[in-house]
Design a protein around this motif. Structure first.
Motif, PDB file in Angstrom:
ATOM      1  N   LEU B   4       0.967  -1.149  -0.162  1.00 34.37           N
ATOM      2  CA  LEU B   4       0.061  -0.052  -0.041  1.00 34.37           C
ATOM      3  C   LEU B   4       0.916   1.174   0.002  1.00 34.37           C
ATOM      4  O   LEU B   4       0.551   2.107  -0.814  1.00 34.37           O
ATOM      5  CB  LEU B   4      -0.934  -0.027   1.372  1.00 34.37           C
ATOM      6  N   ASP B   5       1.968   1.232   0.863  1.00 33.01           N
ATOM      7  CA  ASP B   5       2.863   2.325   0.862  1.00 33.01           C
ATOM      8  C   ASP B   5       3.724   2.579  -0.294  1.00 33.01           C
ATOM      9  O   ASP B   5       3.632   3.850  -1.050  1.00 33.01           O
ATOM     10  CB  ASP B   5       3.980   2.065   1.943  1.00 33.01           C
ATOM     11  N   ILE B  10       4.115   5.734  -5.508  1.00 27.80           N
ATOM     12  CA  ILE B  10       4.079   5.847  -6.922  1.00 27.80           C
ATOM     13  C   ILE B  10       2.802   6.730  -7.315  1.00 27.80           C
ATOM     14  O   ILE B  10       2.998   7.674  -8.149  1.00 27.80           O
ATOM     15  CB  ILE B  10       3.650   4.543  -7.555  1.00 27.80           C
ATOM     16  N   LEU B  11       1.808   6.734  -6.616  1.00 27.46           N
ATOM     17  CA  LEU B  11       0.525   7.545  -7.000  1.00 27.46           C
ATOM     18  C   LEU B  11       0.935   8.972  -6.652  1.00 27.46           C
ATOM     19  O   LEU B  11       0.859   9.963  -7.478  1.00 27.46           O
ATOM     20  CB  LEU B  11      -0.562   7.212  -6.174  1.00 27.46           C
ATOM     21  N   GLY B  12       1.743   9.374  -5.501  1.00 25.28           N
ATOM     22  CA  GLY B  12       2.080  10.627  -5.222  1.00 25.28           C
ATOM     23  C   GLY B  12       3.037  11.117  -6.371  1.00 25.28           C
ATOM     24  O   GLY B  12       2.790  12.185  -6.484  1.00 25.28           O
ATOM     25  N   PHE B  13       3.937  10.334  -6.825  1.00 24.34           N
ATOM     26  CA  PHE B  13       4.988  10.546  -7.752  1.00 24.34           C
ATOM     27  C   PHE B  13       4.173  11.281  -8.961  1.00 24.34           C
ATOM     28  O   PHE B  13       4.541  12.217  -9.682  1.00 24.34           O
ATOM     29  CB  PHE B  13       5.858   9.571  -7.897  1.00 24.34           C
ATOM     30  N   ALA B  14       3.114  10.254  -9.415  1.00 26.32           N
ATOM     31  CA  ALA B  14       2.387  10.517 -10.675  1.00 26.32           C
ATOM     32  C   ALA B  14       1.879  11.820 -10.479  1.00 26.32           C
ATOM     33  O   ALA B  14       1.737  12.841 -11.494  1.00 26.32           O
ATOM     34  CB  ALA B  14       1.636   9.346 -10.810  1.00 26.32           C
ATOM     35  N   LEU B  15       0.947  12.018  -9.563  1.00 27.04           N
ATOM     36  CA  LEU B  15       0.161  13.242  -9.377  1.00 27.04           C
ATOM     37  C   LEU B  15       1.096  14.449  -9.511  1.00 27.04           C
ATOM     38  O   LEU B  15       0.875  15.470  -9.928  1.00 27.04           O
ATOM     39  CB  LEU B  15      -0.544  13.129  -8.210  1.00 27.04           C
TER      40      LEU B  15
ATOM     41  N   SER C  96      -8.095   6.266   5.210  1.00 28.64           N
ATOM     42  CA  SER C  96      -8.318   7.651   4.740  1.00 28.64           C
ATOM     43  C   SER C  96      -7.062   8.615   4.946  1.00 28.64           C
ATOM     44  O   SER C  96      -6.827   9.343   3.995  1.00 28.64           O
ATOM     45  CB  SER C  96      -9.396   8.109   5.881  1.00 28.64           C
ATOM     46  N   LYS C  97      -6.252   8.039   5.636  1.00 29.72           N
ATOM     47  CA  LYS C  97      -4.836   8.947   5.812  1.00 29.72           C
ATOM     48  C   LYS C  97      -4.105   8.498   4.516  1.00 29.72           C
ATOM     49  O   LYS C  97      -3.255   9.501   4.125  1.00 29.72           O
ATOM     50  CB  LYS C  97      -4.166   8.277   7.115  1.00 29.72           C
ATOM     51  N   TRP C  98      -4.216   7.231   3.895  1.00 33.25           N
ATOM     52  CA  TRP C  98      -3.696   6.959   2.799  1.00 33.25           C
ATOM     53  C   TRP C  98      -4.096   8.051   1.689  1.00 33.25           C
ATOM     54  O   TRP C  98      -2.965   8.493   0.911  1.00 33.25           O
ATOM     55  CB  TRP C  98      -3.692   5.561   2.461  1.00 33.25           C
ATOM     56  N   ILE C  99      -5.194   8.003   1.693  1.00 32.46           N
ATOM     57  CA  ILE C  99      -5.745   9.125   0.395  1.00 32.46           C
ATOM     58  C   ILE C  99      -5.367  10.485   0.797  1.00 32.46           C
ATOM     59  O   ILE C  99      -4.871  11.080  -0.188  1.00 32.46           O
ATOM     60  CB  ILE C  99      -7.445   9.012   0.581  1.00 32.46           C
ATOM     61  N   PHE C 100      -5.419  10.982   1.922  1.00 36.19           N
ATOM     62  CA  PHE C 100      -4.832  12.198   2.448  1.00 36.19           C
ATOM     63  C   PHE C 100      -3.371  12.553   1.984  1.00 36.19           C
ATOM     64  O   PHE C 100      -2.984  13.332   1.490  1.00 36.19           O
ATOM     65  CB  PHE C 100      -5.053  12.408   3.569  1.00 36.19           C
ATOM     66  N   ASN C 101      -2.459  11.383   2.468  1.00 37.91           N
ATOM     67  CA  ASN C 101      -1.039  11.700   2.237  1.00 37.91           C
ATOM     68  C   ASN C 101      -0.603  11.342   0.870  1.00 37.91           C
ATOM     69  O   ASN C 101       0.326  11.934   0.335  1.00 37.91           O
ATOM     70  CB  ASN C 101      -0.284  10.717   3.136  1.00 37.91           C
TER      71      ASN C 101
END
Lengths: 521, 232, 204, 247
Positions: B4-5, B10-15, C96-101
């Protein structure tokens, strides 16, 4: 008595009427060619005109053809006048020179100013009967047009020309110079109300158009190249700033010293140092998630210090997303302290109503914020006692320290103006500290300099955070930003200075040619 | 690091890259990123407001509150139901009363807040500088305090005077008052410019920290992806 | 002049609330607090209306098959997903925190980071667009403060930090105070126009 | 009763009296002279151009809690929205309003509805849009609306922070005019650098008077001017009294 059918609404009117008694449209066209022939106007002026009308013989062949085309057009009253214009232009093979729905000079001026007139619909004719749409512009638009163009040529020509009242040109001024044409016209004996244009009239329209164009022509907009100098400027600046920062991240040089002692920062440090064992602190997370980088860096050393002191924390927020930020801050930035929700800290969530309700904190806090963000009864119930961070707390004055993390000038002022007086009046040792975004410094500093102080110590932005981190030795987060931050700021100043000077003096250097064209325009 | 991390990073990087693509120009990637963002934000705010305001203020008092609390909760409840009709264009008329209520309170809060929270405290604070019997943080001696105080007073007065709207009919030779106003105007502009310049620099600093943080994130992410690839 | 019921409500409620600020009568002050509390509750209800508005706009875009329909679909999906996850598990749950972060923070942080470029572009172009005394002093102040904020590669310019503090303490504060006083006057005027029913942003 | 509260009451009472008095006085007289704010002239022209060119007018009302001092600037924005909606009601691309707060979105819908009804034009409730619920999501939503709708001019009158630069940037890239004013000081600083027509400080609140939103807007300018000098006098006298130790 003979009757005339109204060209607009189609209803019958006595033939001596000037205007239709139903829709006020003009019955007798202003552009009547010859007074002698006026009475021979065909009865069927509603739009469908017989090609074999008595006058047909006198019409030149090319115009007959044209008229036949028009007749077929006129059978489709729902077509817009601009479509008619397009069709007729096609029929004559002379695009743009036949005045139809909109006189072509207006049309061309519009085109040149890149205004897409198609989108503006004329108001529907007042009666609901089918009929060709008049090309009248709404009044408000007419006035705007006049005001906008403001060109003497256009304005005066409009003032002296009659208003066309029938047919697709209805409502427009100065379409054809009626009086002047009457004596010279060699056109057909009968002139239908619509779209009849003689060669003579064309000459006049061309004349008029040239007149108007020469005086009232807007500056044609230059064609925009797909990549302009503006684009290059943007890309260049973006590249320069980002590259400078990335370079300093990948190849860090000699680390620069963190800023030294700042009085307001040291004062905040002293306040936290003086907290009693198990002191209770209210921490407000009043910033937007976007500011997390700056506020994290500025506040991490401060919150770290609070936790080292073993303070009980109550977290609140006047922004809806603040509670989530607060939760994240405690868990992810300060994991070493193992603060547990409900034990060492409690997150009371969003203060309903935001800053307007800050005053509620000075009243009955259990009533204002009854639940934790997890939905538990924070202030105790039959089954559970009051959570430790909230023991003995009734209002904001009971806290040993109130710490506000804020990025908005109005929110910061609201805390100082509404909450601070209550804190200092209710307990001598209670105080208000702040961690602010750098932009708030001129707004918060006066409260610190005031006597008595209204803000008892603060940390402003990354610089303040760095200064605080140096005081208590928790430098990791600030350190990781500090050097690149400096490089980025320096690059920004350099760009504003060099590129700014070049960009702003460039037009001065090339002015002669530009001002010439302006004079011509 | 859990899956999940890793997926999150990856999601954060892409966004982040998608948002940064706006620097090149408006483009579909940027649009996708901000539409995701708007939706997520709205969802979060909605739940937090329901949890923190609507439930404790409207629902809980009705279920478990005392008689007095129930009565007090009924009025906002009724107004709230009326306000909800604003969702449907056909029923929206019923929502006019709660909207008028909101506007009335908002106007009063604005006036009260401006007079007691801005005008009076700012006037008081400006006057208080001239209390030379108590020294302030940054002034080492009384003379300096007085000079700074006078600069602050002049700055405040001329900035305020800069906004004067009324003017007499335009004349070739301005009257004395008009010349005075013009002088105030010039001095006021200097102070406004300095204030804006400082605030602008502050906003820029905040943005720069954000940029450094994001670029560090990108560099770290690439390092963590590329280094294992290169070493293998 | 029409005087609908909603105008009476706005004026009446407004005057009572305002009186609660200035008159030291316990009943009025309690009433003022109650009215503000109700208004904040109503504002929270309004949020639901707002969410519905956001949803409808994008639903319409999606179903009308316009160009931006895909984006609207993405927005609706992310809204519904977030509502579901955060609503079901609670805002502090891991998911929820995963989405937020991983969505909220990166995008919002990046948007703020964009300003680091946008504002430099604005600074570079400012003097060309508006070459006035105000602009020149503005840009010079901004540059000085920026230089004084960061570490100048370890170089310390004597007096720069002191100059920065002095600007914050004296001229910038004076300007801010003048601006705030002017804005205060504007707020009173705008508020009073609504309170006397001259401006009616609501429907009657 | 406390002194500040009493003073506050007197202040508000006198302000109201002055507003009503000057509104009454100028009812049948020509309006008093006000100084030129070129931004308003240009924006009136831009509105005309936008209407004629069939491009969209966009008015943004900002974000921020309505139940706070921030509501005032939004009220000014709403009265200008009303003004614009009436003059452009018959355009087939009538103006659109965006906001970052739900109550403001409702108020913008109501204002547009009233204006359409008054002009006998159709009303579309989706012209009053909520584009996002936090400052940055609102700004991002408003910016993408500017890109999508080919707006001819954007008027930003409301409470904005630094995020407003995203909206002005979108205006810049689509080459549409942006006029902007806000109550938030940092927002003003950003707007000064980024907006094509920035309004400084109190000028934003005068928008109604300059855009012809009614006599009461003119009258409040007079009251503001008079109280401006009262405050200046109070500052000067207070400073002198403080210096000699009377206060």
């Amino acid at each position: 008595m003979a009757e005339i059918n109204c060209p607009l609404c189609g209803k019958a009117n006595p033939d001596d009427f000037e205007v239709c008694q139903y829709c006020q449209a003009r019955l007798k066209p202003l552009l009547a060619p010859d007074s002698a022939e006026e009475n021979s106007l065909p009865q069927d002026e509603t739009g469908v005109e017989e090609p074999t009308s008595p006058a047909a013989a006198e019409i030149p062949e090319w115009l007959q053809e044209l008229r036949q085309d028009e007749d077929s057009l006129e059978l489709e009253p729902e077509r817009s006048s601009d479509e008619l214009a397009a069709d007729i232009s096609e029929a004559t093979g002379d695009a743009g020179s036949i005045p139809t729905g909109t006189p072509d000079w207006i049309y061309e001026v519009e085109q040149e100013t890149q205004r897409d007139f198609d989108h503006i619909e004329p108001p529907p004719p007042s009666p609901a009967e089918p009929g060709p749409e008049p090309a009248a512009l709404p009044d408000w638009l007419e006035s705007i047009r006049l005001g906008l163009h403001g060109t003497p040529g256009l304005a005066s020509s409009q003032a002296t020309e009659p208003v066309e009242s029938t047919g697709p040109l209805a409502g427009l001024r100065g379409v054809l110079a009626a009086d002047a044409l009457i004596s010279r016209s060699r056109g057909p004996a009968t002139r239908p109300a619509k779209l009849r244009v003689s060669a003579n009239q064309l000459v006049h329209i061309d004349l008029l158009r040239e007149l108007v164009e020469s005086e009232g022509k807007s500056q044609p907009l230059p064609q925009k190249p797909s990549i302009s100098s503006e684009h290059i400027l943007r890309w260049g600046i973006a590249l320069a700033v980002c590259l400078a920062v990335v370079w300093s991240i990948i190849f860090p040089g000699q680390p620069a010293a963190l800023p030294a002692f700042q009085e307001e920062t040291a004062e905040l440090n002293r306040l936290i140092e003086q907290l009693p064992d198990g002191g209770q602190v209210l921490v407000a997370f009043d910033y937007e998630p976007g500011e997390f980088a700056e506020l994290d860096a500025a506040a991490s050393a401060v919150i770290d210090h609070l936790m080292i002191q073993g303070a009980y924390l109550t977290l609140v927020s006047t922004t809806p997303l603040g509670p989530v930020l607060a939760e994240r801050f405690i868990e992810e930035l300060q994991p070493v302290h193992h603060y547990t929700a409900g034990v060492q800290y409690v997150n009371l969530g969003y203060i309903p109503g935001g800053t307007a309700s800050l005053v509620m904190l000075t009243g009955n806090m259990p009533r204002a914020l009854p639940y934790t963000i997890e939905g538990l009864a924070a202030w105790g119930s039959e089954s559970q006692p009051v959570l430790p961070p909230l023991q003995g707390i009734q209002n904001v004055g009971d806290y040993d320290l109130v710490m506000v993390l804020v990025d908005d000038p109005d929110v910061a002022r609201a805390w100082v103006e509404q909450v601070e007086p209550f804190i200092s009046s209710s307990s001598p040792q209670g105080s208000l500290g702040m961690v602010i975004s750098a932009q708030l410094e001129p707004i918060i500093r006066p409260y610190y300099d005031a006597n008595p102080r209204q803000v008892h110590g603060f940390v402003a932005g990354l610089r303040g955070g760095a200064s605080y981190a140096r005081l208590n030795g928790r430098e990791e987060l600030v350190r990781s930003y500090w050097d690149s931050f400096g490089v980025g700021l320096f690059m920004a100043v350099l760009l504003m200075l060099v590129a700014g000077l070049m960009y702003s003096t460039y037009p001065l250097l090339t002015r002669p040619s530009k001002s010439d064209s302006e004079v011509k325009g | 690091m859990s899956n999940l991390d890793i997926f999150g990073a990856i999601l954060g990087f892409a966004l982040t890259l998608m948002v940064f693509s706006y620097l090149i120009g408006d483009n579909p990637l940027f649009r996708v990123a901000i539409h995701i963002f708007i939706g997520v934000t709205a969802g979060f705010v909605c739940i937090i407001v329901i949890n923190n305001v609507l439930l404790p203020r409207m629902i809980v008092p009705l279920i478990s509150g005392s008689m007095e609390e129930r009565l007090l909760a009924i009025i906002p409840m009724l107004l709230g139901w009326l306000l909800l009709t604003k969702i449907s264009p056909r029923l929206a008329t019923f929502g006019n009363i709660p909207v008028a209520f909101l506007v009335g309170v908002a106007a009063a809060v604005a006036i009260g807040g401006a007079v007691l929270g801005t005008l009076f405290p700012q006037i008081n604070a400006t006057i208080a500088i001239f209390d030379l019997t108590t020294s302030r943080g940054f002034d080492t001696n009384k003379g300096l305090q007085l000079v700074n105080g006078i600069i602050i007073l002049v700055g405040t007065v001329t900035t305020l005077a800069y906004f004067h709207f009324g003017t007499g009919p335009q004349q070739a030779n301005p009257t004395g008052l008009q010349s005075l106003l013009r002088g105030f105007n010039q001095v006021g502009q200097v102070f406004i410019a300095i204030t804006f310049g400082f605030l602008f620099a502050g906003v820029y600093s905040a943005a720069m920290v954000a940029l450094v943080e994001r670029l560090s994130f990108i560099v770290d992410f690439l390092k963590s992806v590329l280094l294992p690839l290169l070493s293998s | 002049m029409k005087f609908p019921f909603s105008v009476a409500v706005a004026i009446g409620i407004g005057l009572i609330t305002l009186a609660g600020y200035f008159l030291n009568i316990p009943v009025l002050q309690t009433l003022r607090m109650a009215l503000i509390e109700w208004a904040t509750t109503l504002a929270a209800v309004a949020l639901l209306v707002g969410i519905a508005n956001l949803f409808t706009i994008h639903w319409n875009k999606l179903t009308s098959g316009k160009v931006g329909g895909l984006y609207s679909a993405i927005l609706i999906v992310s809204l519904v997903l977030t509502l579901g996850v955060v609503g079901w598990f609670g805002p502090t749950h891991t998911y929820s925190k995963w989405i937020f972060n991983n969505v909220q923070l990166p995008v919002e942080g990046s948007l703020l980071a964009l300003l680091a470029v946008i504002l430099v572009v604005a600074g570079v172009r400012l003097l060309r667009l508006r070459s006035s005394m105000l602009s020149i002093i503005f840009i010079i102040t901004a540059m000085v403060i920026l230089l004084a904020t960061g570490p100048l590669f370890g170089i310390s310019v004597p007096g720069l930090t002191e100059l920065r503090s002095w600007i914050a303490q004296v001229p910038a504060m004076a300007g801010a105070r003048g601006l705030l006083l002017g804005i205060g006057l504007g707020i009173v005027a705008a508020g009073l126009r609504v309170l006397i029913g001259s401006d009616r942003p609501y429907r009657g | 009763m406390n002194f500040p509260e009493l003073m506050g009451l007197a202040f508000v009472g006198l302000f109201l009296g002055l507003m009503l008095g000057s509104a009454f006085y100028y009812r049948n007289r020509p309006a008093p002279f006000v100084r030129q704010i070129p931004a308003f002239g240009r924006v009136r022209r831009a509105i005309g151009l936008a209407v004629e060119a069939g491009s969209r007018l966009h008015l943004s009302l900002g974000r921020g809690n309505l139940i706070s001092t921030r509501s005032a600037v939004a009220f000014v924005g709403l009265s200008i929205l009303d003004r614009i909606a009436r003059s452009a009601a018959a355009s087939d691309r009538p103006p659109v309003a965006t906001s970052g707060e739900s109550t403001l979105a409702i108020l913008s819908q109501d204002t547009l509805h009233d204006a359409s009804k008054f002009m006998g034009a159709d009303y579309d409730p989706l012209r009053g849009q909520l584009t996002g619920l936090t400052p940055f999501s609102y700004a991002a939503g408003a910016a993408s609306l500017i890109h999508d709708e080919a707006t001819g001019a954007s008027l930003l009158l409301g409470s904005f922070g630094s995020e407003v630069a995203l909206i002005t940037e979108a205006g810049d890239r689509t080459e549409s005019l942006t006029l902007a004013g806000t109550d938030n000081l940092t927002g003003q600083a950003v707007l000064y650098a980024t907006a094509q027509e920035p309004l400084i400080g109190e000028e934003t609140y005068a928008g109604g008077a300059y855009m012809g939103a009614g006599g009461m807007h003119q009258a409040s300018l007079i009251a503001q001017d008079i109280f401006r000098w009262v405050i200046i006098l109070a500052l000067l006298v207070g400073a002198v009294l403080k210096l000699v130790g009377v206060l």
